[in-house]
Motif scaffolding. Structure first.
Motif, PDB file in Angstrom:
ATOM      1  N   UNK A   6       2.622 -12.693 -24.699  1.00 35.24           N
ATOM      2  CA  UNK A   6       3.551 -12.716 -25.709  1.00 35.24           C
ATOM      3  C   UNK A   6       4.921 -12.245 -25.524  1.00 35.24           C
ATOM      4  N   UNK A   7       4.990 -11.391 -24.528  1.00 35.62           N
ATOM      5  CA  UNK A   7       6.354 -10.814 -24.066  1.00 35.62           C
ATOM      6  C   UNK A   7       6.807 -11.606 -23.305  1.00 35.62           C
ATOM      7  N   UNK A   8       5.967 -12.529 -22.158  1.00 36.55           N
ATOM      8  CA  UNK A   8       6.884 -13.361 -21.380  1.00 36.55           C
ATOM      9  C   UNK A   8       6.509 -14.640 -21.237  1.00 36.55           C
ATOM     10  N   UNK A   9       5.804 -15.003 -22.282  1.00 36.38           N
ATOM     11  CA  UNK A   9       5.473 -16.728 -22.393  1.00 36.38           C
ATOM     12  C   UNK A   9       4.502 -17.119 -21.206  1.00 36.38           C
ATOM     13  N   UNK A  10       4.021 -16.251 -20.409  1.00 37.35           N
ATOM     14  CA  UNK A  10       3.116 -16.981 -19.554  1.00 37.35           C
ATOM     15  C   UNK A  10       1.820 -16.507 -19.600  1.00 37.35           C
ATOM     16  N   UNK A  11       0.977 -17.502 -19.490  1.00 37.68           N
ATOM     17  CA  UNK A  11      -0.536 -17.261 -19.575  1.00 37.68           C
ATOM     18  C   UNK A  11      -0.778 -15.993 -18.718  1.00 37.68           C
ATOM     19  N   UNK A  12      -1.719 -15.329 -19.405  1.00 38.22           N
ATOM     20  CA  UNK A  12      -2.114 -14.123 -18.490  1.00 38.22           C
ATOM     21  C   UNK A  12      -3.780 -14.107 -18.321  1.00 38.22           C
ATOM     22  N   UNK A  13      -4.138 -13.974 -17.035  1.00 34.29           N
ATOM     23  CA  UNK A  13      -5.540 -14.039 -16.911  1.00 34.29           C
ATOM     24  C   UNK A  13      -6.009 -12.717 -16.397  1.00 34.29           C
ATOM     25  N   UNK A  14      -7.210 -12.192 -16.866  1.00 32.76           N
ATOM     26  CA  UNK A  14      -7.842 -10.891 -16.254  1.00 32.76           C
ATOM     27  C   UNK A  14      -8.783 -11.337 -15.303  1.00 32.76           C
ATOM     28  N   UNK A  15      -8.653 -10.927 -14.064  1.00 32.82           N
ATOM     29  CA  UNK A  15      -9.618 -11.158 -12.981  1.00 32.82           C
ATOM     30  C   UNK A  15     -11.040 -10.773 -13.090  1.00 32.82           C
ATOM     31  N   UNK A  16     -12.002 -11.565 -12.883  1.00 35.63           N
ATOM     32  CA  UNK A  16     -13.384 -10.994 -12.801  1.00 35.63           C
ATOM     33  C   UNK A  16     -13.620  -9.641 -12.069  1.00 35.63           C
ATOM     34  N   UNK A  41      -0.780  -9.073 -25.017  1.00 36.69           N
ATOM     35  CA  UNK A  41       0.819  -8.333 -25.233  1.00 36.69           C
ATOM     36  C   UNK A  41       1.826  -9.015 -24.300  1.00 36.69           C
ATOM     37  N   UNK A  42       1.180  -9.010 -22.970  1.00 35.61           N
ATOM     38  CA  UNK A  42       2.070  -9.549 -21.783  1.00 35.61           C
ATOM     39  C   UNK A  42       2.285 -11.204 -21.841  1.00 35.61           C
ATOM     40  N   UNK A  60       0.516 -21.198 -12.998  1.00 32.51           N
ATOM     41  CA  UNK A  60      -0.682 -20.563 -12.670  1.00 32.51           C
ATOM     42  C   UNK A  60      -1.007 -19.591 -13.600  1.00 32.51           C
ATOM     43  N   UNK A  61       0.164 -18.819 -14.191  1.00 26.50           N
ATOM     44  CA  UNK A  61      -0.227 -17.618 -15.083  1.00 26.50           C
ATOM     45  C   UNK A  61      -0.062 -16.338 -14.102  1.00 26.50           C
ATOM     46  N   UNK A  62      -0.360 -15.343 -14.931  1.00 29.45           N
ATOM     47  CA  UNK A  62       0.003 -13.887 -14.251  1.00 29.45           C
ATOM     48  C   UNK A  62      -1.580 -13.373 -14.234  1.00 29.45           C
ATOM     49  N   UNK A  63      -1.866 -12.910 -12.979  1.00 31.60           N
ATOM     50  CA  UNK A  63      -3.453 -12.347 -12.906  1.00 31.60           C
ATOM     51  C   UNK A  63      -3.338 -10.633 -13.018  1.00 31.60           C
ATOM     52  N   UNK A  64      -4.122 -10.334 -13.779  1.00 36.09           N
ATOM     53  CA  UNK A  64      -4.313  -8.832 -14.044  1.00 36.09           C
ATOM     54  C   UNK A  64      -5.406  -8.267 -13.413  1.00 36.09           C
TER      55      UNK A  64
END
Length: 342
Positions: free
Chosen positions: A298-308, A295-296, A278-282
């Motif tokens: 690349x470092x974790x190998x997990x998809x990162x989503x910035x919340x609306x 950056x996150x 599901x990815x990491x939500x910021x």
């Protein structure tokens, strides 16, 4: 507008957001208060007071009553809260709202008490506390009640809260006192060390917002800033590039990446599998720094989503939690029980 009006407050180190049931976010102001030291009178609160930071004569002080996510000046926090609550409810004396306030996940019982007391003194009928990452997750639109792991990284002004949430509760979390303010401080230090120039907190913040970078940009951007040259003692203008911002922010950012890593390391395998799907939500204002998601990732190998509308997530979540307070009341909330009644 009925009698039992509910208010959600994101009491942040940098910004206070107030959510009113049925109206959404009605107030968004910096958590700054200006006070006349001689008379102890409130001169300004919010945006007006923020403009005074670093620019006041001797008898006036501009104070940020919250530091690193917790109340550092109780009296001023209470007055600030009172001011904001009156501003949104229109100062009705007999009318007391239920208030839900957001706190970082690492706060102590004493710090929780301080928030509850300040809220009660400011005119709440009942005060609830909700943990920041949970509020952020709700506000970001994650259904936290499911048996499925979600990871939230909420970076505000004072704290970065990282949590893995499942079934409406926090499974693993950490709260570090490295966030927006520490980035500003790092920028101030960098300017002093590298360019022999002293800049104020506000200028550092403008640099961070406009050209702050934590991952190489395709195209470099620059910004002119003014500060005081430490050698000549005179004002001086210099041009700063985004590459220099990367250098300046390297240290605090690596602490954030490490904290995310440490939470992932302690996450149970089933939930870790959910997160990698599901990815990491910021959320939070800090997530808007250029390249932090890359950056996150690349470092974790997990998809990162910035919340609306990531800045409002916590306040929205706090407000939404009020709507189904009955469901949450039993589990996630610390409530002020009768024993604390004044």
């Amino acid at each position: 507008m009925g009698f039992g009006q509910d208010i959600g407050i994101d009491l942040g180190t940098a910004t206070v957001l107030v959510y009113i049931k049925g109206k959404g976010i009605v107030l968004r102001e910096p958590s700054v208060v200006a006070i006349d030291k001689n008379t102890n009178k409130l001169l300004a609160v919010g945006e007006e007071a923020r403009r005074m930071l670093g620019r006041t004569p001797g008898n006036i002080v501009a104070i940020r009553p919250l530091r690193e996510g917790v109340i550092s000046d109780y009296d001023i926090t209470e007055r600030m809260l009172k001011y904001f609550i009156n501003k949104v409810t229109g100062n009705r004396k007999f009318f007391k709202p239920r208030i839900m306030v957001c706190v970082p996940s690492g706060v102590t019982e004493v710090e929780k008490r301080a928030v509850i007391d300040a809220s009660m003194q400011a005119g709440a009928r009942k005060t609830y506390l909700i943990e920041e990452p949970i509020a952020a997750a709700i506000g970001a639109g994650i259904d936290i009640s499911k048996a499925c792991g979600s990871m939230v990284v909420d970076m505000g002004g004072g704290t970065t809260d990282i949590a893995v949430i499942s079934l409406g509760g926090t499974v693993v979390s950490t709260s570090i006192k490295i966030a927006g303010d520490k980035f500003d401080e790092a920028i101030v230090r960098y300017m002093r060390k590298k360019h022999n120039i002293m800049i104020g907190e506000r200028t550092a913040e403008e640099l961070k917002i406009n050209i702050g970078t934590v991952y190489p940009r395709v195209q470099e951007v620059t910004m002119d800033i003014r500060g005081r040259n430490l050698i000549s003692g005179l004002p001086k203008t210099i041009t700063i590039s985004s590459t220099e911002m990367m250098e300046a922010l390297e240290e605090p950012i690596s602490s954030v990446v490490e904290a995310v890593h440490s939470v992932l390391e302690r996450t149970p395998p089933e939930l870790a599998a959910d997160i990698s799907d599901r990815g990491i939500v910021m959320t939070g204002g800090g997530s808007l720094i250029y390249g932090l998601d890359k950056l996150l990732q690349e470092k974790t190998g997990i998809n990162v989503i910035i919340a609306d509308d990531s800045i409002s997530c916590v306040a929205l979540g706090t407000g939404k939690a009020l709507d189904n307070i009955e469901a949450i009341e039993a589990s996630a909330l610390t409530e002020n029980r009768a024993s604390y009644k004044r």
